[in-house]
Enzyme design. Sequence first.
Site, PDB file in Angstrom:
ATOM      1  N   ASN A  28       0.871  -1.190   0.000  1.00  0.00           N
ATOM      2  CA  ASN A  28       0.000   0.000   0.000  1.00  0.00           C
ATOM      3  C   ASN A  28       0.897   1.226   0.000  1.00  0.00           C
ATOM      4  O   ASN A  28       2.115   1.117   0.165  1.00  0.00           O
ATOM      5  CB  ASN A  28      -0.965  -0.018   1.188  1.00  0.00           C
ATOM      6  CG  ASN A  28      -0.242  -0.041   2.515  1.00  0.00           C
ATOM      7  OD1 ASN A  28       0.507   0.882   2.831  1.00  0.00           O
ATOM      8  ND2 ASN A  28      -0.427  -1.094   3.283  1.00  0.00           N
ATOM      9  N   ASP A  38       1.532  -8.860   1.410  1.00  0.00           N
ATOM     10  CA  ASP A  38       2.450  -7.864   1.976  1.00  0.00           C
ATOM     11  C   ASP A  38       2.950  -8.341   3.354  1.00  0.00           C
ATOM     12  O   ASP A  38       4.172  -8.380   3.618  1.00  0.00           O
ATOM     13  CB  ASP A  38       1.686  -6.537   2.110  1.00  0.00           C
ATOM     14  CG  ASP A  38       2.567  -5.328   2.363  1.00  0.00           C
ATOM     15  OD1 ASP A  38       3.800  -5.481   2.351  1.00  0.00           O
ATOM     16  OD2 ASP A  38       2.007  -4.230   2.572  1.00  0.00           O
TER      17      ASP A  38
HETATM   18  N1  AR6 Z   1       1.667 -15.804  -1.970  1.00  0.00           N
HETATM   19  C1  AR6 Z   1       0.951 -15.505  -3.070  1.00  0.00           C
HETATM   20  N2  AR6 Z   1      -0.231 -14.866  -3.044  1.00  0.00           N
HETATM   21  C2  AR6 Z   1      -0.710 -14.499  -1.837  1.00  0.00           C
HETATM   22  C3  AR6 Z   1      -0.020 -14.762  -0.624  1.00  0.00           C
HETATM   23  C4  AR6 Z   1       1.217 -15.452  -0.730  1.00  0.00           C
HETATM   24  N3  AR6 Z   1       1.958 -15.754   0.350  1.00  0.00           N
HETATM   25  N4  AR6 Z   1      -0.764 -14.277   0.391  1.00  0.00           N
HETATM   26  C5  AR6 Z   1      -1.885 -13.738  -0.143  1.00  0.00           C
HETATM   27  N5  AR6 Z   1      -1.852 -13.885  -1.480  1.00  0.00           N
HETATM   28  P1  AR6 Z   1      -3.705  -8.843  -1.023  1.00  0.00           P
HETATM   29  P2  AR6 Z   1      -4.185  -6.363  -2.552  1.00  0.00           P
HETATM   30  C6  AR6 Z   1      -2.827 -13.446  -2.504  1.00  0.00           C
HETATM   31  O1  AR6 Z   1      -4.868  -8.575  -0.169  1.00  0.00           O
HETATM   32  O2  AR6 Z   1      -5.558  -6.797  -2.921  1.00  0.00           O
HETATM   33  C7  AR6 Z   1      -2.289  -5.519   2.174  1.00  0.00           C
HETATM   34  O3  AR6 Z   1      -2.734  -5.343   3.485  1.00  0.00           O
HETATM   35  C8  AR6 Z   1      -4.239 -13.178  -2.091  1.00  0.00           C
HETATM   36  O4  AR6 Z   1      -4.958 -14.392  -1.961  1.00  0.00           O
HETATM   37  O5  AR6 Z   1      -2.462  -9.332  -0.389  1.00  0.00           O
HETATM   38  O6  AR6 Z   1      -3.315  -5.747  -3.603  1.00  0.00           O
HETATM   39  C9  AR6 Z   1      -1.416  -4.373   1.700  1.00  0.00           C
HETATM   40  O7  AR6 Z   1      -0.648  -3.811   2.739  1.00  0.00           O
HETATM   41  C10 AR6 Z   1      -4.743 -12.344  -3.269  1.00  0.00           C
HETATM   42  O8  AR6 Z   1      -5.123 -13.194  -4.341  1.00  0.00           O
HETATM   43  O9  AR6 Z   1      -3.282  -7.538  -1.900  1.00  0.00           O
HETATM   44  C11 AR6 Z   1      -2.429  -3.409   1.153  1.00  0.00           C
HETATM   45  O10 AR6 Z   1      -2.960  -2.599   2.179  1.00  0.00           O
HETATM   46  C12 AR6 Z   1      -3.507 -11.576  -3.702  1.00  0.00           C
HETATM   47  O11 AR6 Z   1      -2.407 -12.209  -3.028  1.00  0.00           O
HETATM   48  C13 AR6 Z   1      -3.510  -4.289   0.582  1.00  0.00           C
HETATM   49  O12 AR6 Z   1      -3.414  -5.508   1.307  1.00  0.00           O
HETATM   50  C14 AR6 Z   1      -3.506 -10.112  -3.352  1.00  0.00           C
HETATM   51  O13 AR6 Z   1      -4.183  -9.904  -2.118  1.00  0.00           O
HETATM   52  C15 AR6 Z   1      -3.287  -4.593  -0.877  1.00  0.00           C
HETATM   53  O14 AR6 Z   1      -4.376  -5.333  -1.363  1.00  0.00           O
END
Ligand code: AR6
Length: 179
Positions: A28, A38
């Site tokens: 973010n 993240d």
């Molecule tokens: N490896 C691969 N994919 C993953 C993993 C992992 N270890 N963990 C989660 N995912 P998100 P965004 C997937 O929410 O929507 C954070 O708090 C997950 O299932 O991580 O861009 C940041 O600090 C989903 O399909 O990212 C920001 O505030 C994908 O990664 C916010 O979330 C992205 O989900 C960003 O939101």
Amino acid sequence: MKIGATEILPKRGDITRESVDVIVNAANSDLLGGGGVDGAIHRAGGPEILAECREIRTRQGGCPAGEAVITGAGRLAAKYVVHTVGPVWRGGNEGEPKLLRSAYRNSLALAAEHGAKTVAFPSISTGVYGYPIEKAAGIALSAAREWAEEHDGLEEIRFILFSDDDLETYKKAAARLGA
Ligand code: AR6
């Protein structure tokens, strides 16, 4: 799909366990960590990554949506982490597609500038940020394909999907793109 010298590959996995030159983080604008991928990257990579993010914040005051910054990778099996910020989904008429494409392109540009041959992306914006994954997958893959058509340097762009459903969605999107 193979575009010139670049393999573009959707794969199931945990991105923190990938051995690549660059792991991309869905961060973010604050660059101070968070949940989802993240949180997982900072936990697995250790405190050095956050320390570098803080330095970047001091220098430039965060990272707007669509842009990207780069740090070392701490304990991860990568050389660098690129932190990019995807758009929050607000219905699709607020520039989300363009911002998502920019997040992918600016990440690839930073990786290439640092000599990367292999890059792994998560599915940016499709978790907490609520971007519908069918739409986001098409943008992710077409941004990678476009990059590979324009540049020779990358051997592999990997999309690491956290569930079988997400992997299926990316595979279907790749098939639609004519892979
Ligand atoms: N490896 C691969 N994919 C993953 C993993 C992992 N270890 N963990 C989660 N995912 P998100 P965004 C997937 O929410 O929507 C954070 O708090 C997950 O299932 O991580 O861009 C940041 O600090 C989903 O399909 O990212 C920001 O505030 C994908 O990664 C916010 O979330 C992205 O989900 C960003 O939101």
